[in-house]
Design a protein around this motif. Sequence first.
Motif, PDB file in Angstrom:
ATOM      1  N   ILE A 170       6.507  75.618  15.237  1.00 53.02           N
ATOM      2  CA  ILE A 170       6.559  77.079  15.374  1.00 53.02           C
ATOM      3  C   ILE A 170       5.370  77.541  16.208  1.00 53.02           C
ATOM      4  O   ILE A 170       4.275  76.993  16.091  1.00 53.02           O
ATOM      5  N   GLN A 171       5.608  78.538  17.049  1.00 51.55           N
ATOM      6  CA  GLN A 171       4.547  79.034  17.928  1.00 51.55           C
ATOM      7  C   GLN A 171       3.609  79.992  17.188  1.00 51.55           C
ATOM      8  O   GLN A 171       4.069  80.818  16.412  1.00 51.55           O
ATOM      9  N   PRO A 172       2.311  79.895  17.487  1.00 51.64           N
ATOM     10  CA  PRO A 172       1.340  80.778  16.831  1.00 51.64           C
ATOM     11  C   PRO A 172       1.100  82.049  17.634  1.00 51.64           C
ATOM     12  O   PRO A 172      -0.034  82.389  17.943  1.00 51.64           O
ATOM     13  N   THR A 197      18.551  78.551  28.959  1.00 53.36           N
ATOM     14  CA  THR A 197      18.669  80.015  28.901  1.00 53.36           C
ATOM     15  C   THR A 197      17.353  80.657  28.473  1.00 53.36           C
ATOM     16  O   THR A 197      17.041  81.760  28.898  1.00 53.36           O
ATOM     17  N   GLN A 198      16.563  79.938  27.633  1.00 55.64           N
ATOM     18  CA  GLN A 198      15.296  80.546  27.200  1.00 55.64           C
ATOM     19  C   GLN A 198      14.344  80.713  28.384  1.00 55.64           C
ATOM     20  O   GLN A 198      13.637  81.710  28.485  1.00 55.64           O
ATOM     21  N   PHE A 199      14.359  79.735  29.290  1.00 58.18           N
ATOM     22  CA  PHE A 199      13.535  79.864  30.502  1.00 58.18           C
ATOM     23  C   PHE A 199      13.996  81.071  31.318  1.00 58.18           C
ATOM     24  O   PHE A 199      13.187  81.892  31.762  1.00 58.18           O
ATOM     25  N   THR A 251       8.745  73.870  32.360  1.00 62.36           N
ATOM     26  CA  THR A 251       8.828  72.528  31.754  1.00 62.36           C
ATOM     27  C   THR A 251       8.620  72.551  30.230  1.00 62.36           C
ATOM     28  O   THR A 251       8.606  71.499  29.596  1.00 62.36           O
ATOM     29  N   TYR A 252       8.494  73.746  29.674  1.00 59.59           N
ATOM     30  CA  TYR A 252       8.351  73.929  28.226  1.00 59.59           C
ATOM     31  C   TYR A 252       9.280  73.013  27.410  1.00 59.59           C
ATOM     32  O   TYR A 252       8.832  72.347  26.465  1.00 59.59           O
ATOM     33  N   PRO A 253      10.583  72.943  27.754  1.00 54.97           N
ATOM     34  CA  PRO A 253      11.474  72.122  26.918  1.00 54.97           C
ATOM     35  C   PRO A 253      11.092  70.643  26.907  1.00 54.97           C
ATOM     36  O   PRO A 253      11.363  69.952  25.928  1.00 54.97           O
ATOM     37  N   LEU A 305       8.071  69.395  26.812  1.00 52.57           N
ATOM     38  CA  LEU A 305       7.029  69.245  25.782  1.00 52.57           C
ATOM     39  C   LEU A 305       7.674  69.248  24.393  1.00 52.57           C
ATOM     40  O   LEU A 305       7.288  68.496  23.506  1.00 52.57           O
ATOM     41  N   MET A 306       8.677  70.072  24.237  1.00 48.37           N
ATOM     42  CA  MET A 306       9.385  70.115  22.954  1.00 48.37           C
ATOM     43  C   MET A 306      10.119  68.792  22.699  1.00 48.37           C
ATOM     44  O   MET A 306      10.114  68.276  21.571  1.00 48.37           O
ATOM     45  N   VAL A 307      10.713  68.225  23.732  1.00 50.87           N
ATOM     46  CA  VAL A 307      11.359  66.917  23.609  1.00 50.87           C
ATOM     47  C   VAL A 307      10.324  65.884  23.157  1.00 50.87           C
ATOM     48  O   VAL A 307      10.564  65.083  22.239  1.00 50.87           O
ATOM     49  N   ASP A 324       7.475  66.401  21.544  1.00 53.33           N
ATOM     50  CA  ASP A 324       7.089  66.668  20.150  1.00 53.33           C
ATOM     51  C   ASP A 324       7.994  65.905  19.188  1.00 53.33           C
ATOM     52  O   ASP A 324       7.543  65.271  18.231  1.00 53.33           O
ATOM     53  N   ILE A 325       9.280  66.018  19.451  1.00 54.21           N
ATOM     54  CA  ILE A 325      10.282  65.482  18.520  1.00 54.21           C
ATOM     55  C   ILE A 325      10.346  63.955  18.604  1.00 54.21           C
ATOM     56  O   ILE A 325      10.330  63.253  17.591  1.00 54.21           O
ATOM     57  N   LEU A 326      10.397  63.436  19.834  1.00 60.02           N
ATOM     58  CA  LEU A 326      10.614  61.996  20.007  1.00 60.02           C
ATOM     59  C   LEU A 326       9.401  61.173  19.587  1.00 60.02           C
ATOM     60  O   LEU A 326       9.549  60.028  19.155  1.00 60.02           O
ATOM     61  N   VAL A 349      15.900  74.025  12.862  1.00 62.67           N
ATOM     62  CA  VAL A 349      15.570  75.166  13.731  1.00 62.67           C
ATOM     63  C   VAL A 349      16.643  76.238  13.599  1.00 62.67           C
ATOM     64  O   VAL A 349      17.703  76.000  13.013  1.00 62.67           O
ATOM     65  N   GLY A 350      16.367  77.419  14.167  1.00 62.10           N
ATOM     66  CA  GLY A 350      17.378  78.466  14.293  1.00 62.10           C
ATOM     67  C   GLY A 350      18.268  78.154  15.495  1.00 62.10           C
ATOM     68  O   GLY A 350      17.966  77.281  16.312  1.00 62.10           O
ATOM     69  N   ILE A 351      19.346  78.918  15.613  1.00 58.51           N
ATOM     70  CA  ILE A 351      20.358  78.614  16.641  1.00 58.51           C
ATOM     71  C   ILE A 351      19.797  78.746  18.061  1.00 58.51           C
ATOM     72  O   ILE A 351      20.261  78.075  18.991  1.00 58.51           O
ATOM     73  N   LYS A 398      21.105  91.935  18.835  1.00 59.59           N
ATOM     74  CA  LYS A 398      20.008  91.150  19.429  1.00 59.59           C
ATOM     75  C   LYS A 398      19.284  90.346  18.361  1.00 59.59           C
ATOM     76  O   LYS A 398      19.191  90.762  17.205  1.00 59.59           O
ATOM     77  N   LYS A 399      18.693  89.219  18.743  1.00 53.64           N
ATOM     78  CA  LYS A 399      17.923  88.392  17.807  1.00 53.64           C
ATOM     79  C   LYS A 399      16.670  89.136  17.334  1.00 53.64           C
ATOM     80  O   LYS A 399      16.038  89.834  18.114  1.00 53.64           O
ATOM     81  N   MET A 400      16.318  88.979  16.064  1.00 54.85           N
ATOM     82  CA  MET A 400      15.034  89.513  15.592  1.00 54.85           C
ATOM     83  C   MET A 400      13.921  88.694  16.239  1.00 54.85           C
ATOM     84  O   MET A 400      13.913  87.466  16.129  1.00 54.85           O
ATOM     85  N   SER A 401      12.998  89.396  16.897  1.00 56.72           N
ATOM     86  CA  SER A 401      11.952  88.689  17.633  1.00 56.72           C
ATOM     87  C   SER A 401      10.625  89.422  17.490  1.00 56.72           C
ATOM     88  O   SER A 401      10.579  90.644  17.538  1.00 56.72           O
TER      89      SER A 401
HETATM   90  P1  TYM Z   1       9.663  79.785  17.672  1.00 56.86           P
HETATM   91  O1  TYM Z   1       8.200  79.749  17.408  1.00 56.86           O
HETATM   92  O2  TYM Z   1      10.185  80.820  18.611  1.00 56.86           O
HETATM   93  O3  TYM Z   1      10.441  79.951  16.311  1.00 56.86           O
HETATM   94  C1  TYM Z   1      10.221  79.088  15.201  1.00 56.86           C
HETATM   95  C2  TYM Z   1      11.533  78.848  14.483  1.00 56.86           C
HETATM   96  O4  TYM Z   1      12.120  80.074  14.055  1.00 56.86           O
HETATM   97  C3  TYM Z   1      13.466  80.148  14.497  1.00 56.86           C
HETATM   98  N1  TYM Z   1      13.813  81.569  14.738  1.00 56.86           N
HETATM   99  C4  TYM Z   1      14.841  82.212  14.176  1.00 56.86           C
HETATM  100  N2  TYM Z   1      15.779  81.799  13.312  1.00 56.86           N
HETATM  101  C5  TYM Z   1      16.692  82.708  12.907  1.00 56.86           C
HETATM  102  N3  TYM Z   1      16.698  83.993  13.329  1.00 56.86           N
HETATM  103  C6  TYM Z   1      15.784  84.454  14.191  1.00 56.86           C
HETATM  104  N4  TYM Z   1      15.794  85.726  14.589  1.00 56.86           N
HETATM  105  C7  TYM Z   1      14.785  83.534  14.657  1.00 56.86           C
HETATM  106  N5  TYM Z   1      13.729  83.646  15.507  1.00 56.86           N
HETATM  107  C8  TYM Z   1      13.153  82.433  15.541  1.00 56.86           C
HETATM  108  C9  TYM Z   1      13.512  79.317  15.759  1.00 56.86           C
HETATM  109  O5  TYM Z   1      14.815  78.873  16.031  1.00 56.86           O
HETATM  110  C10 TYM Z   1      12.571  78.181  15.402  1.00 56.86           C
HETATM  111  O6  TYM Z   1      13.250  77.186  14.660  1.00 56.86           O
HETATM  112  N6  TYM Z   1      10.408  76.043  20.917  1.00 56.86           N
HETATM  113  C11 TYM Z   1      10.227  76.364  19.518  1.00 56.86           C
HETATM  114  C12 TYM Z   1       9.034  75.689  18.888  1.00 56.86           C
HETATM  115  C13 TYM Z   1       9.000  74.206  19.039  1.00 56.86           C
HETATM  116  C14 TYM Z   1       9.803  73.265  18.336  1.00 56.86           C
HETATM  117  C15 TYM Z   1       9.373  71.989  18.780  1.00 56.86           C
HETATM  118  C16 TYM Z   1      10.809  73.383  17.384  1.00 56.86           C
HETATM  119  C17 TYM Z   1       8.178  73.498  19.861  1.00 56.86           C
HETATM  120  N7  TYM Z   1       8.407  72.176  19.697  1.00 56.86           N
HETATM  121  C18 TYM Z   1       9.976  70.823  18.299  1.00 56.86           C
HETATM  122  C19 TYM Z   1      11.402  72.207  16.901  1.00 56.86           C
HETATM  123  C20 TYM Z   1      10.982  70.952  17.357  1.00 56.86           C
HETATM  124  C21 TYM Z   1      10.007  77.860  19.392  1.00 56.86           C
HETATM  125  O7  TYM Z   1       9.605  78.520  20.325  1.00 56.86           O
HETATM  126  O8  TYM Z   1      10.172  78.343  18.127  1.00 56.86           O
END
Ligand code: TYM
Length: 330
Positions: free
Chosen positions: A8-10, A106-108, A125-127, A129-131, A133-135, A144-146, A194-197
């Motif tokens: 999760i991002q800080p 689409t996020q980019f 290239t953000y994705p 780094l995420m790849v 992280d996981i691997l 994760v969320g959708i 819209k997604k809660m953000s």
């Molecule tokens: P981030 O920080 O945007 O969000 C963290 C997690 O919260 C979920 N999320 C939601 N779920 C439901 N409804 C919403 N409105 C909502 N908003 C956010 C996200 O899907 C996520 O699971 N790229 C990732 C962080 C990341 C990551 C990883 C995740 C980096 N490396 C490796 C999994 C594995 C991100 O920006 O999440």
Amino acid sequence: KKVIFSGIQPTGVMTLGNYLGAVKNWVQLQEDYNCIYCIVNMHAITVRQDPKALRQNTLEAYALLLACGIDPEKSIAFIQSHVTTHAELNWVLACSTQFGELSRMTQFKDKAKRYPENVNAGLFTYPVLMVADILLYQAHLVPVGIDQKQHLELTRDVAARFNNAYGNTFVIPEPYIPDQAHGAKIMSLADPTKKMSKSDDNANAFISILDKPEVIVKKFKRAVTDSEAEVCYREGKDGINNLMTIYSAVTGADFAAIEREFSGRGYGDFKTAVGEAVAEHLRPVRENFDRLMADKAYLESCYKRGAEMAECISRRTMDKVYKKIGFLPK
Ligand code: TYM
């Protein structure tokens, strides 16, 4: 035991969307899996951050994870920049990822539109780094969320491609996404299409999990719904569907029970009930958070130990990768 990884991002305080879509599941998964959770501060700098705020937000995000119930005795919880293998594997995998693949994320595309003055290479290239992280942790499942689904598909593609080219190296991970009625995408309270953000300009659109109870109740009272008066889960009723999803997640009541509870009572009562239930559900989180933030030494000992364990596990993968691709050992 299978391995779980998520991050999760800080950037600012976690929202109710982050919590219900992801972190709440992370807590439950701790019982049955080897869980590894990461505060991804390296991802955060793809958008310009104030250094002082980023430092503070990173510590708070870590404290919030523990406050939500991530137990550092059961799970590994760490901060991304403390474990250098993330940057290392990122580079190797960038060389196994196509420009075209990243262009389709689409996020980019969304973020490039949102921050046109700073479409930097890291954002693109953000994705990768995420790849990485996981691997690095050979994770089987990624809760994760959708909105992260496309990045997970990329992760599987890159892992399979690397395994094909160099021989079996990575576990191919599966996404673990709740269904829509269980929080896969919690919607904005101001615009339920819209997604809660947390980056929403309208603070009434999202609930931060540290919002005070009266603020939470007020925001739910203002939530946008529809012009009918029936609390029921039905296509087209985005606002009410969202509130029912939230109410169900925090109280455990199913939709039939909620429909019965509020039959003939109108939206006002329902919104107040949802607000109060959420405020009540988050009360212990807020209390734990305050307690943890008052003990920085404890937090530091947790994230240091987390980083050591993460370093140790991920170094094994990194050694294997360097060997496979033909880097001369040092
Ligand atoms: P981030 O920080 O945007 O969000 C963290 C997690 O919260 C979920 N999320 C939601 N779920 C439901 N409804 C919403 N409105 C909502 N908003 C956010 C996200 O899907 C996520 O699971 N790229 C990732 C962080 C990341 C990551 C990883 C995740 C980096 N490396 C490796 C999994 C594995 C991100 O920006 O999440």
